[in-house]
Write an enzyme that holds these catalytic residues in place. Structure first.
Site: not given
Ligand code: NAD
Ligand code: DAU
Length: 357
Positions: A37, A39-40, A104, A138-139, A163, A167, A192, A220, A354
């Site tokens: 990782d 560590l962003t 990335t 799924d996006e 984004y 992906k 999500n 939003y 680190y």
């Molecule tokens: P997150 O943002 O919480 O974590 C991402 C991690 O990747 C962090 O630890 C960051 O430091 C690391 N990272 C970023 N850039 C990097 C680089 N260049 N090299 C090495 N490490 C790096 O993300 P998350 O929500 O845990 O999502 C993880 C994965 O799952 C992503 O690929 C995302 O697209 C996918 N995903 C997320 C969701 C969701 O709801 N969060 C849903 C479906 C898929």
């Molecule tokens: O569907 C999977 C995706 O879900 C992942 O691939 C992404 O990494 C993850 O971030 C997430 O994306 P969303 O954009 O759906 O998640 P977020 O939590 O940002 O927003 C959820 C919904 O809520 C979206 O319709 C936007 C809305 N929202 C979000 C924020 C942060 C608000 O209304 N207000 C807010 O402040």
């Protein structure tokens, strides 16, 4: 110590990655789990405190875009499996800064693919018993109308945000490495996630924290967009099953069959937080603030995960009411974690640790 497998998990200090790392470290003592990782801002090693000293766990601070370093890591640790989660993950940030997302999510994925390919091709057994598993979203499928349809594995890609475009591109590269070089790849597209250790820029942890602090809740648009929510440990369990039993070159959708209109979900969060804080029911509804909509805001996501259920027997284990209760409790009980994250303390602490390694 000789391990049965050496598995590289990228992005393991992030939200979903930390749950995947924990599951693999605890469930497979015979595997060496290498968490890579950068560590962003989204990576926080405090997410893994409970397993950081495990005998089968190694952390490496590295950037997936640093191809030479990735090559060295593949050789040094004799990596035979990859679970790739590292990414820039927040849609709002991608709207402001698409370059970092392309770098990335696309170039980083390509660098990992190329390192895996070159390393594995140079071995006598080549791709045998190897696996490159890419975690996607799924996006990439775009947006659904309010017509009851669901995203299936056959839905065509139609990403809208920077984004999801990044992906989608990385998914295509992964499949291209199978089709061109015969790499043993798998892609999954998940809905999500919610649960502990999610960075509080995402809807659920942001709103829980704002309610606790009496801050505005920025909804939003009209709050009518729909998302399909899955508890993060259920996603990690699906990843475990698919890593071990999924069909090479295949795609699986992962989702909770759990659609919520944002505003309805927000009201559930408010009700739960108010109850757990001992506030009167409805007390925090006054914090709801409608703000300008996200640009290109996808209307509705909903996943059909029947293929995964039929072929590999996976189903979500947690009812949403139970999952949201656990999640709200976790954030309220872990205020130190939340305060370290919102103050930026965690960044200073781990990045300095680190810096020179
Ligand atoms: P997150 O943002 O919480 O974590 C991402 C991690 O990747 C962090 O630890 C960051 O430091 C690391 N990272 C970023 N850039 C990097 C680089 N260049 N090299 C090495 N490490 C790096 O993300 P998350 O929500 O845990 O999502 C993880 C994965 O799952 C992503 O690929 C995302 O697209 C996918 N995903 C997320 C969701 C969701 O709801 N969060 C849903 C479906 C898929
Ligand atoms: O569907 C999977 C995706 O879900 C992942 O691939 C992404 O990494 C993850 O971030 C997430 O994306 P969303 O954009 O759906 O998640 P977020 O939590 O940002 O927003 C959820 C919904 O809520 C979206 O319709 C936007 C809305 N929202 C979000 C924020 C942060 C608000 O209304 N207000 C807010 O402040």
């Amino acid at each position: 110590m000789k391990f049965k497998r050496n598995i590289l998990i990228t992005g393991g200090a992030g939200f979903i990655g930390s749950h995947v790392v924990r599951l693999f470290v605890n469930q497979y003592p015979e595997y060496h789990i290498i968490n890579l990782d950068k560590l962003t801002y989204a990576g926080n090693l405090a997410n893994l405190k409970d397993i950081e000293n495990a005998a089968n766990y190694t952390f490496i601070k590295a950037d997936i875009c640093d191809f030479n370093k990735i090559m060295d890591i593949f050789k040094q640790y004799q990596i035979d499996g990859v679970i790739h989660l590292a990414a820039e993950s927040h849609v709002d940030r991608s709207i402001k800064d698409p370059f970092t997302f392309a770098q990335t999510n696309i170039m980083g994925t390509l660098s990992l693919l190329q390192a895996a390919k070159l390393t594995w091709e140079s071995l006598p057994e080549k791709f045998e018993n190897k696996r490159f598993y890419h975690i996607s979203t799924d996006e990439v499928y775009g947006a659904l109308k309010f017509d009851g349809t669901l995203f299936t594995e056959e839905t065509k890609y139609q990403p809208h945000s920077p984004y999801s475009a990044s992906k989608a591109s990385s998914d295509h590269f992964v499949r291209a490495f199978h089709d061109t070089y015969g790499m043993p790849t798998i892609v999954t597209n998940c809905s999500n996630n919610y649960g502990p250790y999610q960075f509080p820029e995402k809807l659920i942890p942001l709103f829980i924290n704002n309610i606790r602090r009496g801050k505005e809740l920025p909804v939003y648009g009209k709050g009518e967009n729909v998302r399909d929510w899955l508890y993060v440990e259920d996603h990690a369990r699906a990843i475990d099953i698919i890593f071990h039993k999924g069909k090479i070159a295949d795609t699986y959708n992962i989702g909770g069959f759990n659609e919520w209109k944002n505003i309805d979900l927000i009201k559930v969060i408010i009700k739960t937080v108010d109850r757990l804080l001992g506030n009167l029911e409805g007390y925090s509804l006054r914090l709801i603030t409608y703000v300008t909509d996200r640009k290109g805001h996808d209307l509705r996501y909903a996943i059909d995960s029947n293929k995964l259920k039929k072929e590999l027997g996976w189903e979500p284990s947690l009812q949403f009411e139970e999952g949201i209760e656990k999640t709200v409790k976790w954030y309220l009980d872990n205020q130190e974690w939340m305060e370290n994250v919102t103050s930026g303390e965690y960044l200073k602490y781990y990045q300095e640790m680190y810096e020179n390694k």
